[in-house]
Motif scaffolding. Structure first.
Motif, PDB file in Angstrom:
ATOM      1  N   PRO A 103       0.821  -1.276   0.087  1.00 37.12           N
ATOM      2  CA  PRO A 103      -0.009   0.100  -0.069  1.00 37.12           C
ATOM      3  C   PRO A 103       0.881   1.171   0.061  1.00 37.12           C
ATOM      4  O   PRO A 103       1.925   1.270   0.548  1.00 37.12           O
ATOM      5  N   VAL A 104       0.468   2.498  -0.485  1.00 40.90           N
ATOM      6  CA  VAL A 104       1.028   3.611  -0.590  1.00 40.90           C
ATOM      7  C   VAL A 104       0.503   4.308   0.729  1.00 40.90           C
ATOM      8  O   VAL A 104      -0.372   4.248   1.319  1.00 40.90           O
ATOM      9  N   GLY A 149      -0.116   9.078  -3.742  1.00 38.25           N
ATOM     10  CA  GLY A 149       1.297   9.118  -3.000  1.00 38.25           C
ATOM     11  C   GLY A 149       2.408  10.097  -3.733  1.00 38.25           C
ATOM     12  O   GLY A 149       3.575  10.066  -3.246  1.00 38.25           O
ATOM     13  N   SER A 150       1.940  10.643  -4.746  1.00 43.51           N
ATOM     14  CA  SER A 150       2.851  11.292  -5.489  1.00 43.51           C
ATOM     15  C   SER A 150       3.448  12.665  -5.013  1.00 43.51           C
ATOM     16  O   SER A 150       4.529  13.085  -5.368  1.00 43.51           O
ATOM     17  N   ALA A 151       2.878  13.105  -3.870  1.00 39.89           N
ATOM     18  CA  ALA A 151       3.029  14.307  -3.270  1.00 39.89           C
ATOM     19  C   ALA A 151       3.138  14.022  -1.946  1.00 39.89           C
ATOM     20  O   ALA A 151       2.068  13.489  -1.334  1.00 39.89           O
ATOM     21  N   ALA A 152       3.587  14.916  -1.155  1.00 37.70           N
ATOM     22  CA  ALA A 152       3.402  14.979   0.323  1.00 37.70           C
ATOM     23  C   ALA A 152       2.169  15.535   0.869  1.00 37.70           C
ATOM     24  O   ALA A 152       1.603  16.260   0.104  1.00 37.70           O
ATOM     25  N   ASP A 196     -13.638  12.129  -6.588  1.00 29.84           N
ATOM     26  CA  ASP A 196     -13.047  11.503  -7.839  1.00 29.84           C
ATOM     27  C   ASP A 196     -11.870  10.385  -7.356  1.00 29.84           C
ATOM     28  O   ASP A 196     -11.106  10.014  -8.292  1.00 29.84           O
ATOM     29  N   GLY A 197     -11.675  10.317  -6.178  1.00 30.99           N
ATOM     30  CA  GLY A 197     -10.729   9.271  -5.936  1.00 30.99           C
ATOM     31  C   GLY A 197      -9.216   9.818  -5.819  1.00 30.99           C
ATOM     32  O   GLY A 197      -8.511   8.924  -5.309  1.00 30.99           O
ATOM     33  N   LYS A 198      -9.167  10.910  -6.255  1.00 27.73           N
ATOM     34  CA  LYS A 198      -7.604  11.241  -6.467  1.00 27.73           C
ATOM     35  C   LYS A 198      -7.015  12.002  -5.247  1.00 27.73           C
ATOM     36  O   LYS A 198      -5.707  11.976  -4.968  1.00 27.73           O
ATOM     37  N   THR A 199      -7.701  12.436  -4.160  1.00 27.86           N
ATOM     38  CA  THR A 199      -7.332  12.909  -2.946  1.00 27.86           C
ATOM     39  C   THR A 199      -8.012  12.138  -1.612  1.00 27.86           C
ATOM     40  O   THR A 199      -8.918  11.867  -1.674  1.00 27.86           O
TER      41      THR A 199
END
Length: 687
Positions: free
Chosen positions: A210-211, A267-270, A237-240
């Motif tokens: 998991p991320v 998990g692409s950014a803090a 939208d599930g992105k955040t």
């Protein structure tokens, strides 16, 4: 052994309910055996609702959690049990065909899936650590979940290996260099509750890797000790993923600066702190259906856990925030948003009850939808509401109502067979003028079998918190009906400091633990005696837990004249040492105007230990060995004082309980001991 006695022994070995099958007054055996219906969770199409039911395995001395589903559209539909035991935290799949839940049947707590129509459950996560709670994305493709990890470990396997090594280590000591050392009932072991996101694979199981979304944040998601998945959620939208977390370093025990964060689900950014400008508590993020607005709750006073929770709206594009309900003098609970985004739903205390409210998202106008008793939980099921509701005579069942709260209809009747043989006491609320001339509310419960013209002994109950309230609910620890069933009338007072009467009323107790609420209790006691002729003021005992226990110790020295006996459960005996022995220092510091070493006079202003010389009333002291909120030395100190003073006293000690008594057999022992103490000291002269 005589035949009757032998029969009773067998009956209680199987379960106390078998021994009380005939009509009878409510008692602790009824209390511990009631089925406890959990919060409803509606399916995406609003046609079904999933929920848990906690039953009691009395022989095993534990609760058993089963998973149920109910068809809301079928006429006279009955709940259907999907999972027999070891099931909690249900969440629906996006298509409504399955329900995900937590179970430890594999040996650790993992996510499982069961068809909503019935069938075998299957395990979908196989992590080396327990999954403590979780939620699904709106499209059902991902899961956000919380696990306790060592934050210096790169992966879950590292935490598992470290825990395994610790179990093999023959040395038991642990070195600490910061607080919390322990919290509520658990010693810290260095792990943090951290938030992860995992995707479902083609086979329906969750990714093994998991991320890690909260990486680098020194805090817990959700909060400890009793936070849950209501503290984090996906964007539509599930992105955040939005979540609440407190980063306070070594100041954590004296900080309430929780914030709301946003992190990319991949998990692409803090994670970003969305509420950094507010140094007080921000919590329970809830996005609007269109994803443009994030609603959340916010306090304004740093360090104050009982400040008013205002409903806030954050425009995610501009970053602008506004308070939705500035005119509403109540503290909102976690929110749900209508499908059109126009209405927010919440519950909160309100004049001795806990109703369901609707709040207009634009204007902040508040409408009470479901009143009477306590709404324990709710969800939106299409164009209707489904909710759990209880009152003084009924444990929780599920109800349905229109979105405007009308046409309330009961859906389940889990305890109907038990309730038909139980007799409860009638009750009513009353008001009087208390401290500062303010209107103060309480309630009185008549004893079961009440007869007009007779007088009855009284149990005078003092609630804890202190920022809490006696509400119309079905409580599983301090239920007034257990006293009514034992032949006592019950009197309560929601003194200044109680919730549900406006924030100023709640705030009034801080710095005034021993005067303003005491004045309310004194005036409320007299008002009840004046109004209800059946109360025998010469045969009364006072009881309380936590702050209520503090107040009982305080009353023992400064207002002991009315009482034949006292019962103190996990109360504060020495305010000075309480500061150094408890864990959540923010509470002590706010209530006493600072630290003890900087403001010692504040801690002595209403310190029960300073009045031991005036104690005279027989007292039963109860304390739990795992109570780290008010540690056991407080109860032991009080019992020592009583014994040394030569005052009739008993100590009931539970080595395996925390601030509460929750195990079935311990609950029975608690009630039996307390009731015996009350009856001993309130018996009529000559009996």
């Amino acid at each position: 052994m005589k035949p009757l006695l032998a029969a009773l022994v067998v009956a209680f070995a199987v379960g106390p309910a078998l021994a009380v099958a005939a009509p009878h007054p409510f008692d602790v055996h009824d209390l511990v055996m009631m089925d406890r219906v959990g919060d409803p969770v509606a399916s995406p199409d609003g046609r079904h609702v999933a929920f848990t039911v906690r039953s009691t395995d009395y022989a095993a001395n534990k609760g058993v959690n089963s998973l149920w589903v109910l068809d809301l559209d079928a006429r006279k539909a009955q709940p259907h049990k999907l999972v027999e035991a070891d099931a909690s935290g249900p969440h629906w799949s996006a298509d409504g065909k399955a329900i995900y839940f937590l179970s430890s049947k594999s040996g650790s707590s993992q996510v499982w899936r069961v068809p909503a129509a019935g069938g075998a459950a299957s395990q979908v996560s196989r992590y080396p650590l327990d999954v403590d709670n979780f939620t699904l994305s709106f499209d059902g493709t991902h899961v956000a979940l919380s696990m306790a990890v060592f934050t210096d470990c790169a992966d879950l396997a590292c935490t598992h290996a470290r825990l395994d090594a610790k179990t093999k280590d023959k040395a038991s000591g642990r070195v600490y260099d910061r607080l919390f050392v322990r919290h509520w009932d658990t010693w810290a072991d260095g792990r943090r509750a951290q938030l992860y996101v995992a995707a479902f694979g083609a086979d329906g199981t969750l990714s093994d890797a998991p991320v890690w979304l909260s990486r680098g944040l020194d805090g817990d998601v959700p909060s400890k000790p009793y936070g849950d998945e209501s503290e984090y959620t996906f964007s539509p939208d599930g992105k955040t993923v939005y979540f609440g977390l407190r980063v306070a370093g070594k100041s954590e025990p004296w900080s309430t600066n929780f914030d709301v964060y946003a992190a990319p689900a991949d998990g692409s950014a803090a994670a970003r702190n969305l509420t950094a400008a507010n140094p007080a508590w921000d919590a329970y993020p809830t996005p609007s259906p269109d994803g443009r607005t994030l609603y959340y709750l916010a306090m304004k006073t740093p360090g104050f856990e009982a400040d008013r929770f205002a409903i806030m709206a954050l425009d995610l594009a501009s970053g602008a925030t506004r308070e939705v309900d500035p005119q509403w003098d109540r503290s909102a609970g976690p929110l749900k948003v209508s499908a059109d985004g126009r209405t927010l739903y919440t519950t909160t205390d309100d004049w001795g009850r806990h109703p369901l409210f609707a709040v207009d998202a634009a204007s902040g106008k508040v409408t009470k939808l479901v009143d009477g008793g306590t709404v324990t939980g709710f969800d939106l099921a299409g164009d209707r509401l489904v909710l759990g509701r209880q009152d003084f005579k009924h444990p929780t069942d599920l109800y349905a109502a229109a979105a405007n709260g009308k046409h309330l209809a009961q859906l389940t009747r889990f305890n109907a067979e038990r309730l038909k043989d139980i007799r409860f006491g009638d009750y009513e609320f009353y008001t009087f003028k208390g401290w500062n001339g303010d209107t103060v509310q309480g309630y009185v419960v008549k004893p079961v079998g009440y007869q007009k013209g007779k007088k009855y002994p009284v149990a005078f109950l003092v609630h804890g918190g202190p920022q809490g309230a006696w509400t119309e609910d079905f409580h599983y620890r301090w239920n007034p009906q257990t006293y009514a069933g034992a032949g006592f009338a019950v009197v309560t007072v929601n003194f200044h400091g109680s919730t549900g009467y406006g924030q100023a009323f709640t705030d009034a107790i801080s710095g005034h633990w021993g005067d303003r609420p005491l004045e309310d209790l004194q005036k409320g006691w007299q008002a009840a005696l004046d109004k209800y002729a059946f109360l025998d003021g010469d045969r009364a005992c006072a009881l309380g837990a936590s702050y209520g226990g503090y107040m009982v110790y305080w009353m023992a020295g400064v207002w002991n004249q009315p009482w034949k006996c006292l019962v103190d459960h996990d109360g504060v005996f020495d305010a000075r040492m309480m500061y150094y022995a408890t864990e959540e220092l923010w509470f002590e510091e706010f209530e006493n105007g600072g630290t003890q070493f900087e403001h010692p006079q504040n801690y002595e202003a209403f310190n029960p230990i300073d009045h031991v010389k005036d104690w005279r009333v027989p007292m039963l002291v109860v304390h739990g060995g795992h109570d780290y909120r008010i540690p056991e030395t407080q109860g032991l100190g009080a019992f020592t004082a009583l014994q040394r003073r030569g005052i009739e006293s008993q100590l009931l000690y539970f080595p395996d309980e925390n601030h509460w008594v929750v195990k079935p057999h311990n609950s029975v022992l608690w009630h039996q001991t307390v009731e015996a103490w009350l009856k001993r000291w309130t018996a009529p002269e000559g009996k």
